[in-house]
Design an enzyme around this catalytic site. Structure first.
Site, PDB file in Angstrom:
ATOM      1  CG  LEU A 286      -2.010   0.962   1.685  1.00  0.00           C
ATOM      2  CD1 LEU A 286      -3.265   0.903   2.028  1.00  0.00           C
ATOM      3  CD2 LEU A 286      -1.038   2.098   2.551  1.00  0.00           C
TER       4      LEU A 286
ATOM      5  CG  ASP B 163      -0.112  10.484   4.066  1.00  0.00           C
ATOM      6  OD1 ASP B 163      -1.247   9.726   3.786  1.00  0.00           O
ATOM      7  OD2 ASP B 163       0.114  10.863   5.289  1.00  0.00           O
TER       8      ASP B 163
ATOM      9  CD  GLN C 201       4.016   7.592   5.809  1.00  0.00           C
ATOM     10  OE1 GLN C 201       3.185   6.954   6.523  1.00  0.00           O
ATOM     11  NE2 GLN C 201       5.005   7.670   5.826  1.00  0.00           N
TER      12      GLN C 201
ATOM     13  CB  SER D 110       3.417  12.200   6.717  1.00  0.00           C
ATOM     14  OG  SER D 110       2.418  10.968   5.914  1.00  0.00           O
TER      15      SER D 110
ATOM     16  NE  ARG E 240      -1.215  11.382  12.181  1.00  0.00           N
ATOM     17  CZ  ARG E 240      -2.102  11.073  13.338  1.00  0.00           C
ATOM     18  NH1 ARG E 240      -1.873  10.789  14.286  1.00  0.00           N
ATOM     19  NH2 ARG E 240      -3.293  10.933  12.736  1.00  0.00           N
ATOM     20  CG  ASP E 241       1.482  14.160   9.462  1.00  0.00           C
ATOM     21  OD1 ASP E 241       2.012  13.068   9.472  1.00  0.00           O
ATOM     22  OD2 ASP E 241       0.107  14.130   9.298  1.00  0.00           O
TER      23      ASP E 241
ATOM     24  CD  GLU F  56      -4.267  12.107   9.535  1.00  0.00           C
ATOM     25  OE1 GLU F  56      -4.006  11.359  10.237  1.00  0.00           O
ATOM     26  OE2 GLU F  56      -5.023  11.909   8.330  1.00  0.00           O
TER      27      GLU F  56
END
Ligand code: FRU
Length: 486
Positions: free
Chosen positions: A43, A46, A62, A106, A165-166, A224
């Site tokens: 899979l 992002d 990702q 990410s 995050r990110d 996000e």
């Protein structure tokens, strides 16, 4: 749908030979993309670390190697010199440290002089599966070697939940400081952007505060993937709000929006002009990220994941899913954001084809509706004209509706199979980019865009179009190498 145990999802990839078999089987799939970035196995979600550095575009995704499932995430590395032809470069960042033991999540890239840095979220979990997110940095050397800093730049802030995050890293000329924008969730479950600042890119990061975004305090429960760019003097703040439904988005609870306005790093405030806008009106578009270091103050470049968290797609049966959108150029024209595929994409046009009932499997189609009339255009119908991916337009309301409910392979039906696009002007032009499992629709030269997965069956190979429409089509060359590089 296959059930995965936690152990299977979080299994560490020890050796490329472990996924050779998967690669050999999925590459035979009828749904492998030909000019879109896609996972070599498993899979992709992002886009990460999108940056221009010393003549090369670096773009990571990702990646979970094992199948169409979210588990242990790696950054998989692809490169290009023209944003159109992409080569696989193998794993960029491995989840191989204490701080990212359950995934390299990410983040963004930053180019400075000869150096290229990648900022990411280390997703640490302890033996009780309690999560601690760390903001980390690594340097990607010219040799391809990746050197992780031994310690994170900082850990989570105690006033927010585990959802922090990110990192998006920027340098602000006015305050002459570096900033990290971090997607976050407050303890009362609202979406936030946290700001960290430093005089130096690689150390001394301190929490500056929570970004104030007046008027948007209640937009979702987690933001996000924040990303920001200045285009022709205006700031564009992009993020993906979750845990809420929004008008005209069906039952979706994951979205990707942007605000146009002014970012003030001194006062930690983003003042928006007007309301939020959908970055894309389609079924499958999320976690968009601007490329860093584009070096043209009048445009930005952006790509996104063709997919949504929690969704399932037909290629899951073949143990893979996901793709990235075509990189888009964003410009401001009359204070409106226009999104167009990068101009170099025109180099993929092979030859013009005269369409006659049959629809090429991979192509670009320009659809003109000169008089702005009502129309219906059905792609991938059966031979008798039934079924298909239906794009229709109502000139009274200036609404274009896209409906995929009549396709043989239906998916994520509970979220809604038809979505409207409200246009400001009458709809006179559509540009369609069709690949093996996706379609991107650019309306009126980028005033609105619509991205969707679609998985036509063998019998869905035709189209019907109302007579007011004029269609011009081109076959497109392959532009992703799809090699097995791990
Ligand atoms: C968005 C996201 C990010 C996170 C990553 C993990 O799709 O949830 O917030 O870093 O995916 O794969």
């Amino acid at each position: 749908m296959r059930e995965w145990t936690q152990e299977e999802r979080y299994r560490v990839l020890q050796d490329p030979s472990e996924i050779c078999g998967l690669y050999d089987s999925i590459r035979k799939s009828d749904y492998r993309q030909t000019y879109h970035i896609q996972p070599i196995t498993g899979l992709s979600s992002d886009p990460n670390g999108f940056v221009y550095h010393k003549g090369v575009w670096h773009l990571f995704y990702q990646w979970c190697p094992w199948g169409a499932v979210h588990g242990l995430k790696y950054w998989y590395h692809t490169v290009s010199t023209d944003l159109v032809h992409w080569e696989n470069h193998g794993v960029g960042i491995y989840p191989d440290s204490f701080y990212d033991n359950k995934g390299v999540h990410s983040g963004s890239g930053f180019s400075t002089g000869d150096n290229l840095y990648l900022f990411y979220t280390g997703n640490h979990r302890d033996e009780n599966w309690v999560r601690t997110p760390y903001t980390c940095v690594a340097e990607l050397k010219e040799s391809g070697e990746l050197i992780k800093a031994s310690e994170p730049l900082f850990g989570p802030h105690e006033n927010y939940t585990e959802h922090q995050r990110d990192p998006k890293v920027v340098y602000d000329e006015d305050t002459q400081k570096y900033y990290i924008l971090l997607g976050a969730q407050s303890k009362d479950l609202k979406g936030k952007v946290l700001i960290y600042s430093s005089d130096s890119l690689l150390e001394n990061w301190t929490f500056a505060g929570e970004l104030q975004v007046p008027g948007f305090e209640d937009l979702g429960g987690m933001w996000e993937c924040p990303s920001i760019e200045r285009i022709s003097g205006k700031d564009v703040l992009v993020f993906s709000p979750q845990y809420t439904t929004l008008p005209h988005r069906g039952k979706n609870t994951n979205h990707n929006v942007y605000l146009l306005g002014k970012m003030d790093y001194k006062n930690l405030t983003f003042t928006a002009e007007g309301t939020y806008h959908y970055l894309d009106y389609g079924f499958d578009f999320y976690a968009a990220q601007f490329a860093a270091n584009v070096k043209d103050s009048d445009k930005a470049v952006l790509t996104a994941w063709i997919g949504l968290p929690d969704n399932h797609y037909p290629s899951e049966a073949e143990d893979w899913e996901g793709s990235l959108t075509l990189p888009r150029e964003l410009r401001l024209v009359n204070n409106r954001l226009l999104q167009r595929p990068v101009p170099a994409l025109a180099s993929l046009r092979k030859k013009a084809v005269v369409l006659d009932k049959e629809l090429p499997r991979v192509c670009e189609i320009e659809v003109s509706n000169h008089q702005g009339q009502d129309f219906e255009l059905k792609l991938f119908t059966k031979k008798d004209g039934s079924g298909g991916f239906c794009i229709s337009y109502d000139s009274d309301t200036k609404v274009c509706t896209v409906d995929r409910s009549q396709m043989d392979q239906r998916f994520n039906t509970e979220l809604g199979e038809s979505l409207p696009v409200s246009l400001e002007d009458e709809l006179t032009k559509l540009t369609l980019y069709i690949d093996k499992n996706s379609i991107e629709i650019f309306m009126n030269d980028g005033q609105a865009t619509f991205t969707s997965h679609l998985y036509p069956t063998k019998q869905e190979a035709y189209y019907t179009a109302d007579s007011c429409l004029n269609l011009q089509a081109w076959l497109l060359k392959t532009a992703v190498t799809d090699d097995f590089v791990v």
